[in-house]
Write a protein that holds these residues in place. Sequence first.
Motif, PDB file in Angstrom:
ATOM      1  N   GLU A 132       0.930  -1.225  -0.006  1.00 49.14           N
ATOM      2  CA  GLU A 132       0.041  -0.044   0.047  1.00 49.14           C
ATOM      3  C   GLU A 132       0.884   1.313  -0.025  1.00 49.14           C
ATOM      4  N   TYR A 133       1.787   1.129   0.727  1.00 45.06           N
ATOM      5  CA  TYR A 133       2.906   2.380   0.870  1.00 45.06           C
ATOM      6  C   TYR A 133       3.685   2.613  -0.560  1.00 45.06           C
ATOM      7  N   ARG A 134       3.961   1.517  -1.086  1.00 46.06           N
ATOM      8  CA  ARG A 134       4.954   1.433  -2.361  1.00 46.06           C
ATOM      9  C   ARG A 134       4.054   2.108  -3.278  1.00 46.06           C
ATOM     10  N   TYR A 135       2.833   1.765  -3.447  1.00 43.38           N
ATOM     11  CA  TYR A 135       1.833   1.984  -4.334  1.00 43.38           C
ATOM     12  C   TYR A 135       1.555   3.659  -4.084  1.00 43.38           C
ATOM     13  N   LEU A 136       1.480   4.234  -2.884  1.00 42.58           N
ATOM     14  CA  LEU A 136       1.212   5.647  -2.703  1.00 42.58           C
ATOM     15  C   LEU A 136       2.625   6.309  -3.178  1.00 42.58           C
ATOM     16  N   VAL A 137       3.829   5.742  -2.857  1.00 45.29           N
ATOM     17  CA  VAL A 137       5.096   6.542  -3.476  1.00 45.29           C
ATOM     18  C   VAL A 137       5.129   6.532  -5.169  1.00 45.29           C
ATOM     19  N   SER A 138       4.873   5.388  -5.745  1.00 45.04           N
ATOM     20  CA  SER A 138       4.694   5.412  -7.052  1.00 45.04           C
ATOM     21  C   SER A 138       4.059   6.388  -7.835  1.00 45.04           C
ATOM     22  N   VAL A 139       2.423   6.275  -7.158  1.00 46.64           N
ATOM     23  CA  VAL A 139       1.692   7.333  -7.924  1.00 46.64           C
ATOM     24  C   VAL A 139       1.865   9.039  -7.684  1.00 46.64           C
ATOM     25  N   ASN A 140       2.662   8.969  -6.320  1.00 48.87           N
ATOM     26  CA  ASN A 140       2.913  10.311  -6.130  1.00 48.87           C
ATOM     27  C   ASN A 140       4.110  10.751  -6.965  1.00 48.87           C
ATOM     28  N   ILE A 142       4.766   9.629 -10.201  1.00 46.05           N
ATOM     29  CA  ILE A 142       4.590   9.738 -11.420  1.00 46.05           C
ATOM     30  C   ILE A 142       3.666  11.261 -11.517  1.00 46.05           C
ATOM     31  N   ALA A 143       2.869  11.355 -10.705  1.00 48.52           N
ATOM     32  CA  ALA A 143       2.123  12.747 -10.538  1.00 48.52           C
ATOM     33  C   ALA A 143       2.952  13.748 -10.408  1.00 48.52           C
ATOM     34  N   PHE A 144       4.108  13.578  -9.596  1.00 47.26           N
ATOM     35  CA  PHE A 144       5.109  14.725  -9.725  1.00 47.26           C
ATOM     36  C   PHE A 144       5.656  15.138 -10.828  1.00 47.26           C
ATOM     37  N   LEU A 145       6.247  14.132 -11.590  1.00 48.80           N
ATOM     38  CA  LEU A 145       6.748  14.296 -12.905  1.00 48.80           C
ATOM     39  C   LEU A 145       5.939  15.006 -13.882  1.00 48.80           C
ATOM     40  N   TYR A 146       4.870  14.327 -13.880  1.00 53.30           N
ATOM     41  CA  TYR A 146       3.616  14.859 -14.772  1.00 53.30           C
ATOM     42  C   TYR A 146       3.491  16.505 -14.646  1.00 53.30           C
ATOM     43  N   SER A 147       3.147  16.626 -13.283  1.00 59.30           N
ATOM     44  CA  SER A 147       2.837  18.112 -13.119  1.00 59.30           C
ATOM     45  C   SER A 147       4.073  18.872 -13.322  1.00 59.30           C
ATOM     46  N   ALA A 148       5.281  18.458 -12.746  1.00 62.22           N
ATOM     47  CA  ALA A 148       6.698  19.251 -13.219  1.00 62.22           C
ATOM     48  C   ALA A 148       6.586  19.540 -14.754  1.00 62.22           C
ATOM     49  N   PHE A 149       6.263  18.530 -15.517  1.00 61.80           N
ATOM     50  CA  PHE A 149       6.334  18.660 -16.970  1.00 61.80           C
ATOM     51  C   PHE A 149       5.315  19.657 -17.621  1.00 61.80           C
ATOM     52  N   GLN A 150       4.203  19.819 -17.102  1.00 66.15           N
ATOM     53  CA  GLN A 150       3.211  20.704 -17.419  1.00 66.15           C
ATOM     54  C   GLN A 150       3.517  22.164 -17.049  1.00 66.15           C
ATOM     55  N   ALA A 151       4.029  22.376 -15.763  1.00 64.40           N
ATOM     56  CA  ALA A 151       4.566  23.579 -15.264  1.00 64.40           C
ATOM     57  C   ALA A 151       5.734  24.068 -16.495  1.00 64.40           C
ATOM     58  N   TYR A 152       6.866  23.011 -16.777  1.00 67.59           N
ATOM     59  CA  TYR A 152       7.763  23.367 -17.302  1.00 67.59           C
ATOM     60  C   TYR A 152       7.309  23.838 -18.719  1.00 67.59           C
ATOM     61  N   GLY A 153       6.402  23.058 -19.447  1.00 69.49           N
ATOM     62  CA  GLY A 153       5.771  23.476 -20.819  1.00 69.49           C
ATOM     63  C   GLY A 153       5.377  24.855 -20.609  1.00 69.49           C
ATOM     64  N   VAL A 180      -6.736  10.550 -15.011  1.00 64.85           N
ATOM     65  CA  VAL A 180      -6.149   9.346 -14.409  1.00 64.85           C
ATOM     66  C   VAL A 180      -5.319   9.377 -13.072  1.00 64.85           C
ATOM     67  N   LEU A 181      -4.673  10.473 -13.154  1.00 63.62           N
ATOM     68  CA  LEU A 181      -3.696  10.720 -12.221  1.00 63.62           C
ATOM     69  C   LEU A 181      -4.530  11.182 -10.743  1.00 63.62           C
ATOM     70  N   ALA A 182      -5.527  11.906 -10.931  1.00 62.64           N
ATOM     71  CA  ALA A 182      -6.187  12.335  -9.890  1.00 62.64           C
ATOM     72  C   ALA A 182      -6.986  11.099  -9.416  1.00 62.64           C
ATOM     73  N   TYR A 183      -7.385  10.251 -10.212  1.00 59.69           N
ATOM     74  CA  TYR A 183      -8.125   9.047  -9.743  1.00 59.69           C
ATOM     75  C   TYR A 183      -7.153   7.874  -8.942  1.00 59.69           C
ATOM     76  N   LEU A 184      -6.108   7.847  -9.348  1.00 63.59           N
ATOM     77  CA  LEU A 184      -5.041   7.088  -8.949  1.00 63.59           C
ATOM     78  C   LEU A 184      -4.534   7.644  -7.448  1.00 63.59           C
ATOM     79  N   LEU A 185      -4.281   8.892  -7.536  1.00 62.43           N
ATOM     80  CA  LEU A 185      -3.937   9.680  -6.424  1.00 62.43           C
ATOM     81  C   LEU A 185      -4.966   9.465  -5.391  1.00 62.43           C
ATOM     82  N   LEU A 186      -6.099   9.433  -5.454  1.00 61.80           N
ATOM     83  CA  LEU A 186      -7.091   9.184  -4.684  1.00 61.80           C
ATOM     84  C   LEU A 186      -7.313   8.034  -4.124  1.00 61.80           C
TER      85      LEU A 186
END
Length: 247
Positions: A132-140, A142-153, A180-186
Motif C-alpha cells: 500500500e505504501y509502495r503504491y502511494l509512493v509510485s503514484v505520487n 508519477i504525478a510529480f513528474l507529470y505536473s512538473a512537465f506541465q509547469a515546465y511546458g 487518470v492521475l487524480a483518480y490514482l492519487l485518490l
Amino acid sequence: MSSPARSPPPEAERDATPPPPVSKSDCPGPTLKALAIDDHPYEDDSLAVVLDTVGTGDEEAPRSRGPESGFSAPPRENGVGVFPEILRRRALMRAAFGFRVSAALLCLVSSSIMVADNTPGWAGDSFARYSEYRYLVSVNAIAFLYSAFQAYGKIHHLIFKKIIIHPPISFYFDLAMDQVLAYLLLSASSIAASRNDVWVSRFGSDDFIQLADGSITISFLAFVPLSLSALISAHNLFRWRSGGATL
C-alpha cells in the motif's frame, strides 16, 4: 461724379453664406485596429480580435474578425466587453499554472516523507515492506513528474514561444492524464489510509505510523489541484471543439 455702388443680388448673398458647422454625429467614429493577444500556450496562432468601430454619436457597431481567421468574438457594445474576457482568460491561465506547481510540490513532499519513513533497530519497520505504501509512493512520483512537465511546458512557451505538444493532441493528453492521475492519487491515498487504520486498531500508533499519516494527508491535498487541473483541461478541450479560443 461716380455712380453709387450697387448692392449684390440676392443670389450672391445666398452663395456667400458660410456652410453650417459639421457636427460630430456626421463624422465617422474612430477605428480601433488589431487588438492582438498571445497568451495561449497551446496554439501557434495568437488570438487576434479586430474591432472596427463605425457609427455616429453614441451608436457604435464593433465587428469581429471574419470566420476565415478561425477566431470569432461576439459583438460587444463599444468594444468594452472584450477586456473582461481577456482578464478572465489570463486569470484562468495563471490559476492553471498555480495548480500545476502546487500539485508537483505536494506530490514531491508526500513521496519524500513516505520514503523517509524507516525506523531503525531490530524491530524497525520500512514503507517498502507494504504494498500500500509502495503504491502511494509510485503514484505520487508519477504525478510529480507529470505536473512538473506541465509547469515546465508553460514556462517554455512563455520564454521561447514554442509548444512542446501541439493541439489537438495536447488537449486530449492533458485531460486524460489529469483525470487518470487524480483518480490514482485518490485511490492510493485511500488504500494507504486504510492500512494505517488497521495498524492503529491492532498495535496502536508510533513514529512510523505518524510519518505515514503525514504522507497520506499531503497526498490527499495533492488530489485537489490535480482535480482542478482536470476541470480546466476539460474546459480547454470543449472550447477548442466548439471553435472558441482556449488557454
